[in-house]
Design a protein around this motif. Structure first.
Motif, PDB file in Angstrom:
ATOM      1  N   LEU A 181     -14.095  -6.195  13.622  1.00 24.89           N
ATOM      2  CA  LEU A 181     -14.005  -5.154  12.585  1.00 24.89           C
ATOM      3  C   LEU A 181     -13.853  -3.771  13.203  1.00 24.89           C
ATOM      4  N   GLU A 182     -14.621  -3.530  14.274  1.00 21.54           N
ATOM      5  CA  GLU A 182     -14.548  -2.216  14.909  1.00 21.54           C
ATOM      6  C   GLU A 182     -13.161  -1.943  15.470  1.00 21.54           C
ATOM      7  N   SER A 183     -12.581  -2.956  16.106  1.00 26.75           N
ATOM      8  CA  SER A 183     -11.245  -2.725  16.659  1.00 26.75           C
ATOM      9  C   SER A 183     -10.200  -2.624  15.547  1.00 26.75           C
ATOM     10  N   MET A 184     -10.416  -3.346  14.465  1.00 23.29           N
ATOM     11  CA  MET A 184      -9.473  -3.262  13.338  1.00 23.29           C
ATOM     12  C   MET A 184      -9.509  -1.880  12.686  1.00 23.29           C
ATOM     13  N   ILE A 185     -10.729  -1.351  12.460  1.00 25.15           N
ATOM     14  CA  ILE A 185     -10.791  -0.036  11.806  1.00 25.15           C
ATOM     15  C   ILE A 185     -10.286   1.067  12.739  1.00 25.15           C
ATOM     16  N   ALA A 186     -10.512   0.875  14.059  1.00 20.54           N
ATOM     17  CA  ALA A 186      -9.966   1.872  15.000  1.00 20.54           C
ATOM     18  C   ALA A 186      -8.444   1.862  14.947  1.00 20.54           C
ATOM     19  N   SER A 187      -7.888   0.659  14.781  1.00 23.65           N
ATOM     20  CA  SER A 187      -6.418   0.536  14.801  1.00 23.65           C
ATOM     21  C   SER A 187      -5.761   1.119  13.549  1.00 23.65           C
ATOM     22  N   VAL A 188      -6.561   1.377  12.505  1.00 16.91           N
ATOM     23  CA  VAL A 188      -6.010   2.020  11.291  1.00 16.91           C
ATOM     24  C   VAL A 188      -5.441   3.393  11.657  1.00 16.91           C
ATOM     25  N   VAL A 194       0.842  -1.200   0.000  1.00 15.06           N
ATOM     26  CA  VAL A 194       0.000   0.000   0.000  1.00 15.06           C
ATOM     27  C   VAL A 194       0.880   1.254   0.000  1.00 15.06           C
ATOM     28  N   ALA A 195       1.992   1.202   0.746  1.00  9.70           N
ATOM     29  CA  ALA A 195       2.898   2.356   0.837  1.00  9.70           C
ATOM     30  C   ALA A 195       3.477   2.729  -0.532  1.00  9.70           C
ATOM     31  N   GLU A 196       3.516   1.771  -1.417  1.00  8.53           N
ATOM     32  CA  GLU A 196       4.012   2.041  -2.781  1.00  8.53           C
ATOM     33  C   GLU A 196       3.038   2.945  -3.542  1.00  8.53           C
ATOM     34  N   GLU A 197       1.753   2.918  -3.128  1.00  4.12           N
ATOM     35  CA  GLU A 197       0.709   3.616  -3.886  1.00  4.12           C
ATOM     36  C   GLU A 197       0.150   4.856  -3.206  1.00  4.12           C
ATOM     37  N   THR A 198       0.141   4.826  -1.860  1.00  2.50           N
ATOM     38  CA  THR A 198      -0.476   5.954  -1.137  1.00  2.50           C
ATOM     39  C   THR A 198       0.129   6.111   0.261  1.00  2.50           C
ATOM     40  N   ASP A 199       0.041   7.356   0.767  1.00  2.31           N
ATOM     41  CA  ASP A 199       0.496   7.637   2.139  1.00  2.31           C
ATOM     42  C   ASP A 199      -0.672   7.642   3.114  1.00  2.31           C
ATOM     43  N   LEU A 200      -1.873   7.483   2.609  1.00  2.00           N
ATOM     44  CA  LEU A 200      -3.063   7.569   3.477  1.00  2.00           C
ATOM     45  C   LEU A 200      -3.115   6.382   4.443  1.00  2.00           C
ATOM     46  N   PRO A 201      -3.591   6.622   5.689  1.00  2.00           N
ATOM     47  CA  PRO A 201      -3.710   5.496   6.635  1.00  2.00           C
ATOM     48  C   PRO A 201      -4.933   4.641   6.282  1.00  2.00           C
ATOM     49  N   VAL A 202      -4.707   3.445   5.791  1.00  5.61           N
ATOM     50  CA  VAL A 202      -5.816   2.558   5.420  1.00  5.61           C
ATOM     51  C   VAL A 202      -5.624   1.119   5.914  1.00  5.61           C
ATOM     52  N   ILE A 231      -8.362  -8.351   3.242  1.00  3.36           N
ATOM     53  CA  ILE A 231      -8.335  -6.883   3.241  1.00  3.36           C
ATOM     54  C   ILE A 231      -8.025  -6.461   1.809  1.00  3.36           C
ATOM     55  N   SER A 232      -8.958  -5.730   1.194  1.00  3.18           N
ATOM     56  CA  SER A 232      -8.752  -5.246  -0.175  1.00  3.18           C
ATOM     57  C   SER A 232      -8.575  -3.733  -0.141  1.00  3.18           C
ATOM     58  N   VAL A 233      -7.492  -3.265  -0.706  1.00  7.58           N
ATOM     59  CA  VAL A 233      -7.209  -1.824  -0.775  1.00  7.58           C
ATOM     60  C   VAL A 233      -7.125  -1.467  -2.257  1.00  7.58           C
ATOM     61  N   ILE A 234      -8.031  -0.616  -2.706  1.00  7.46           N
ATOM     62  CA  ILE A 234      -8.049  -0.234  -4.126  1.00  7.46           C
ATOM     63  C   ILE A 234      -7.693   1.240  -4.217  1.00  7.46           C
ATOM     64  N   VAL A 235      -6.566   1.514  -4.851  1.00  8.86           N
ATOM     65  CA  VAL A 235      -6.097   2.897  -4.994  1.00  8.86           C
ATOM     66  C   VAL A 235      -6.454   3.353  -6.410  1.00  8.86           C
ATOM     67  N   ASN A 295      -8.982   8.888  -2.470  1.00  9.82           N
ATOM     68  CA  ASN A 295      -9.113   8.026  -3.657  1.00  9.82           C
ATOM     69  C   ASN A 295      -8.874   6.545  -3.354  1.00  9.82           C
ATOM     70  N   VAL A 296      -8.896   6.176  -2.081  1.00  7.43           N
ATOM     71  CA  VAL A 296      -8.626   4.785  -1.699  1.00  7.43           C
ATOM     72  C   VAL A 296      -9.886   4.152  -1.100  1.00  7.43           C
ATOM     73  N   GLN A 297     -10.269   3.011  -1.646  1.00  3.77           N
ATOM     74  CA  GLN A 297     -11.413   2.271  -1.105  1.00  3.77           C
ATOM     75  C   GLN A 297     -10.876   1.030  -0.390  1.00  3.77           C
ATOM     76  N   VAL A 298     -11.450   0.733   0.770  1.00 10.57           N
ATOM     77  CA  VAL A 298     -10.971  -0.411   1.557  1.00 10.57           C
ATOM     78  C   VAL A 298     -12.152  -1.304   1.934  1.00 10.57           C
ATOM     79  N   GLN A 299     -11.927  -2.611   1.861  1.00  9.33           N
ATOM     80  CA  GLN A 299     -12.923  -3.563   2.355  1.00  9.33           C
ATOM     81  C   GLN A 299     -12.198  -4.619   3.189  1.00  9.33           C
ATOM     82  N   ILE A 300     -12.711  -4.841   4.405  1.00 10.50           N
ATOM     83  CA  ILE A 300     -12.229  -5.945   5.235  1.00 10.50           C
ATOM     84  C   ILE A 300     -13.425  -6.877   5.401  1.00 10.50           C
TER      85      ILE A 300
END
Lengths: 285, 144
Positions: free
Chosen positions: A275-282, A165-173, A210-214, A261-266
């Motif tokens: 899921l709640e604790s995972m998204i908080a940890s982002v 992900v770091a190769e594509e974006t700096d956003l926390p996802v 975990i799918s991250v689409i940039v 511009n980043v969509q994420v699905q877990i």
């Protein structure tokens, strides 16, 4: 009951049919041309019936009340209770008020039930709201609902995903917390207008992804993606001004959000709490 | 004053009832799946009449086979209707179906006619040890 071709009202004797049968005549099977003249005739009969129903003589409430009082007085006299008339009258008035109150209460309950049933279609959980209101304190769903523990694991469970992900974006996802120990396998797919980074996490009996689409542009977000869910309520969590949607797809839960511009699905063998604790940890720093 | 409050209350209740009536149709749109979790498909014009059909699918758990069983391309005709002009299967595009995965992606290019409109229908397919499922999606329309 299907009528082929047009026939006049008199031919079909529409007046003899019940309103339910007439409504059935209005149905046109898929692929067939509707018979507009027949529909028009049927609607005319139905509307005439409705007009008849609404043309019922209006009730003169005052006259009826006076008549009712007279009848009661007569009955009271017959029972030799004329001296208690004022008290009885008061009692009757009291009963009437109770009846009105009961009717209003019933109407309010009916509206509330109707709202609860239909508002869920919008993803609103009225019972959840009510529960919040009846709790000792009230708060909107948000960061406060999520686990605040920041026991960041020493070893990053998403090492490969984070690097891709770091190769594509700096956003926390990418989350920091994992719900269980799992083997990580990451694939990166270059698409025409985006990069799809997909992480698979498998233990012996459970798995999640975990799918991250940039996307190249924020305008492309969500235009062609469909997430499957059942008819249960979508739970929203706002963190860092970003809406995270937790939804159920039969026995699997998933969380979907986008950050610029980043969509994420877990999704996968996860509980809503996972899921709640995972998204908080982002967003842990 | 009491009458005004009663009228306001009646209006409020009527308003709530009207709102409550129409969203039920949206709930019917929800569709769940034991196999599929996410789809994404689109058609993009690449220039000179060439188009690309892309599809992406994420499954709920590891599938023995995941992807699309068939992809149909539809072309707009002079009378305004759309006609199927091409069918792709695993026999013609090898990576339309992938094995032992939770994610499958495929991009198919088709040489169409410049200035003509096209869309595609993707028949997603997922299979595991307990069974399989199909899901049909129609893409956007583009001018090649």
């Amino acid at each position: 009951m299907r009528v082929n071709g047009h026939k006049h009202n008199s031919d079909l004797m529409l007046d003899r049919l019940s309103t339910q049968e007439l409504e059935r005549l209005l149905y046109t099977p898929e692929g067939e041309e509707p018979d507009t003249e027949l529909i028009s005739d049927v609607l005319e009969v139905i509307m005439a019936r409705e007009a008849e129903e609404t043309d019922a003589p209006a009730v003169d409430v005052d006259a009826a009340w006076e008549d009712f009082k007279e009848r009661c007085m007569e009955q009271d006299e017959a029972c030799a209770l004329a001296d208690e008339e004022p008290q009885n009258k008061k009692l009757k008035t009291g009963n009437h008020s109770v009846l009105v109150l009961l009717r209003r209460f019933a109407a309010a309950v009916a509206v509330l039930i109707l709202m609860c049933g239909t508002a869920s279609a919008f993803g609103l959980d009225i019972f959840h709201w009510l529960a919040s209101w009846t709790a000792e304190t009230f708060r909107f769903s948000g960061l406060d609902d999520l686990p605040i523990s920041q026991d960041i694991p020493e070893e990053d469970p998403y090492q490969d995903l984070r690097a891709a992900v770091a190769e594509e974006t700096d956003l926390p996802v990418v989350p920091t917390r994992a719900p269980f120990e799992a083997a990580e396998e990451v694939t990166v797919t270059q698409r025409l207008d985006s990069v799809f980074i997909h992480g698979e996490y498998k233990s012996e009996d459970k798995e999640y992804t975990i799918s991250v689409i940039v996307y190249d542009s924020i305008d492309l977000i969500g235009t062609d993606s469909i997430f499957l869910k059942d008819d249960s309520i979508i739970d929203r969590h706002e963190i860092n001004h970003i809406e995270h949607y937790v939804m159920k797809n039969y026995d699997h839960f998933s969380c979907v959000w986008h950050n610029e511009n980043v969509q994420v699905q877990i999704q996968g063998s996860l509980t809503p709490e996972d899921l709640e604790s995972m998204i908080a940890s982002v967003y842990w720093e | 004053m009491r009458l005004a409050i009663q009228k306001a209350g009646t209006l409020f209740l009527a308003f709530l009832m009207i709102i409550a009536l129409f969203p039920t149709a949206q709930a019917a749109e929800a569709r769940a799946s034991y196999y599929f979790s996410r789809f994404e498909d689109s058609v993009t014009a690449l220039g000179n009449g060439k188009i690309a059909v892309e599809f992406d699918v994420v499954s709920t758990h590891t599938m023995t086979t995941l992807g699309a069983s068939t992809v149909y391309i539809y072309e707009k005709q002079s009378d305004g209707s759309y006609e199927k002009v091409k069918t792709y299967t695993r026999a013609t595009v090898s990576n339309m179906l992938q094995s032992n995965t939770t994610h499958a992606y495929c991009c198919i290019t088709y040489q169409g006619k410049a200035g003509t409109k096209y869309y595609a229908v993707v028949n997603y397919y997922a299979k595991d040890a307990s069974g399989y499922e199909n899901y049909k999606c129609t893409t956007n329309t583009v001018t090649a």
